[in-house]
Design an enzyme around this catalytic site. Structure first.
Site, short mmCIF file in Angstrom:
data_model
loop_
_atom_site.label_atom_id
_atom_site.label_comp_id
_atom_site.label_asym_id
_atom_site.label_seq_id
_atom_site.Cartn_x
_atom_site.Cartn_y
_atom_site.Cartn_z
N LYS A 225 -17.27 -7.51 -3.10
CA LYS A 225 -16.28 -8.74 -3.49
C LYS A 225 -15.42 -9.17 -2.78
O LYS A 225 -15.03 -10.00 -2.65
CB LYS A 225 -15.09 -7.76 -4.65
N ARG B 226 -6.36 -5.23 -11.61
CA ARG B 226 -5.87 -3.54 -11.38
C ARG B 226 -5.98 -2.85 -12.48
O ARG B 226 -6.37 -1.40 -12.88
CB ARG B 226 -5.92 -3.14 -9.83
N ARG C 44 -18.20 -0.43 6.24
CA ARG C 44 -17.14 -1.14 6.42
C ARG C 44 -15.96 -1.13 7.37
O ARG C 44 -15.77 -0.09 8.25
CB ARG C 44 -15.92 -1.30 5.45
N ARG D 171 -11.14 1.29 8.03
CA ARG D 171 -9.68 1.33 7.04
C ARG D 171 -9.79 2.83 6.96
O ARG D 171 -10.19 3.94 6.34
CB ARG D 171 -9.96 1.12 5.58
N ARG E 11 -10.17 7.42 -5.13
CA ARG E 11 -10.45 5.25 -5.09
C ARG E 11 -11.38 4.87 -6.25
O ARG E 11 -10.41 4.17 -7.09
CB ARG E 11 -10.48 4.89 -3.93
P1 AMP Z 1 -8.52 -3.00 -1.70
O1 AMP Z 1 -8.62 -3.83 -0.51
O2 AMP Z 1 -9.07 -4.52 -3.46
O3 AMP Z 1 -9.85 -1.63 -1.83
O4 AMP Z 1 -7.19 -2.51 -1.65
C1 AMP Z 1 -6.76 -1.45 -0.86
C2 AMP Z 1 -5.54 -0.67 -1.22
O5 AMP Z 1 -4.04 -1.48 -2.13
C3 AMP Z 1 -6.23 0.21 -3.37
O6 AMP Z 1 -6.50 0.93 -3.08
C4 AMP Z 1 -4.26 0.22 -3.00
O7 AMP Z 1 -3.81 1.33 -2.75
C5 AMP Z 1 -3.40 -1.40 -3.07
N1 AMP Z 1 -4.23 -2.16 -4.51
C6 AMP Z 1 -4.38 -3.35 -3.46
N2 AMP Z 1 -4.46 -4.13 -4.84
C7 AMP Z 1 -3.76 -3.95 -5.79
C8 AMP Z 1 -3.53 -3.62 -6.90
N3 AMP Z 1 -3.80 -4.77 -8.12
N4 AMP Z 1 -2.32 -2.87 -7.61
C9 AMP Z 1 -2.58 -2.16 -6.82
N5 AMP Z 1 -3.22 -1.52 -5.87
C10 AMP Z 1 -3.54 -2.27 -5.24
#
Ligand code: AMP
Length: 225
Positions: A13, A88, A127, A160, A171
């Protein structure tokens, strides 16, 4: 154009959003990127989010919703946006709908990146992100020009913490429990389109541009660029 990109971690994404954002001249709004930036700045929000993120858990709705509302009110989002990683949870989706209804700017499409487990695992383990500016790369699919160095700012690339094997499973579990109900939610609303997250960046981008054209979404969007 107003888009939501929905799909598991590792669906591509963020990478696709980076390309679309450039092509369509609309901002890429990634809650993950915003939270990581808050963490780098050691802001109160970043410090509060840190523990959740490192464990692969979701940051509480209230914090993330406030962050997105503020971002969507910025001037550059008036001509459209690509939401990546938000909503989410069903609560986040309800608040987003309500907010966009109030602003009279409904979503055009929700793109659901259907992605197989081997692809997810390969993408997440390869990544790398820039430790300074947060730009995403991949050891195989989206290599930097110089190994280990960010193309954009020249800083070192790192993995990360939540892309380590022990957190990936958590996750995906959180995604299955909290986020997959949104597929049904947007499916019922009629604006969900399923696309293959297994495709590489360019072929999927070509498909998406054709889809936007077919839906008559490109005219206004390209006028922005
Ligand atoms: P991502 O980069 O989208 O994989 O997000 C990394 C982390 O940020 C996730 O595993 C959550 O801990 C937090 N996070 C990102 N977006 C959200 C969201 N919409 N709601 C809650 N936590 C989020």
């Amino acid at each position: 154009m107003r888009l939501v990109l929905l799909g598991p971690p590792g669906a591509g994404k963020g990478t696709q959003a980076q390309v679309l954002s450039k092509d369509l001249s609309i901002p890429h709004v990634s809650t993950g990127d915003m939270l990581r930036e808050a963490l780098r700045q050691t802001s109160p929000l970043g410090l509060e989010a840190k523990g959740y993120m490192e464990k692969g858990k979701l940051v509480p709705d209230t914090l993330v919703i406030a962050l997105v509302k503020e971002r969507l009110l910025k001037e550059d989002a008036a001509k459209g946006f690509i939401l990546d990683g938000f909503p989410r949870t069903p609560e986040q989706a309800r608040v987003l709908d309500h907010t966009l209804e109030e602003l009279k700017i409904p979503l055009d499409l929700v793109l659901y990146f259907e992605t197989s487990l081997p692809v997810i695992t390969r993408r997440l383990s390869g990544r790398r992100i820039c430790g300074k500016c947060g730009k995403n790369f991949h050891l195989v699919n989206f290599k930097p020009k110089v190994d280990g160095v960010c193309d954009a700012c020249g800083s070192a690339l790192v993995q990360r913490p939540d892309d380590r094997e022990e957190t990936i499973g958590k996750r995906l579990k959180v995604y299955n429990e909290e986020t997959t109900p949104l597929i049904d939610y947007y499916g019922k609303k009629g604006n969900l389109v399923r696309v293959s997250g297994d495709l590489e960046v360019r072929p999927l981008n070509t498909q998406l541009m054709e889809l936007f054209k077919k839906k008559g979404l490109l005219r206004g969007a390209l006028a922005n660029s």
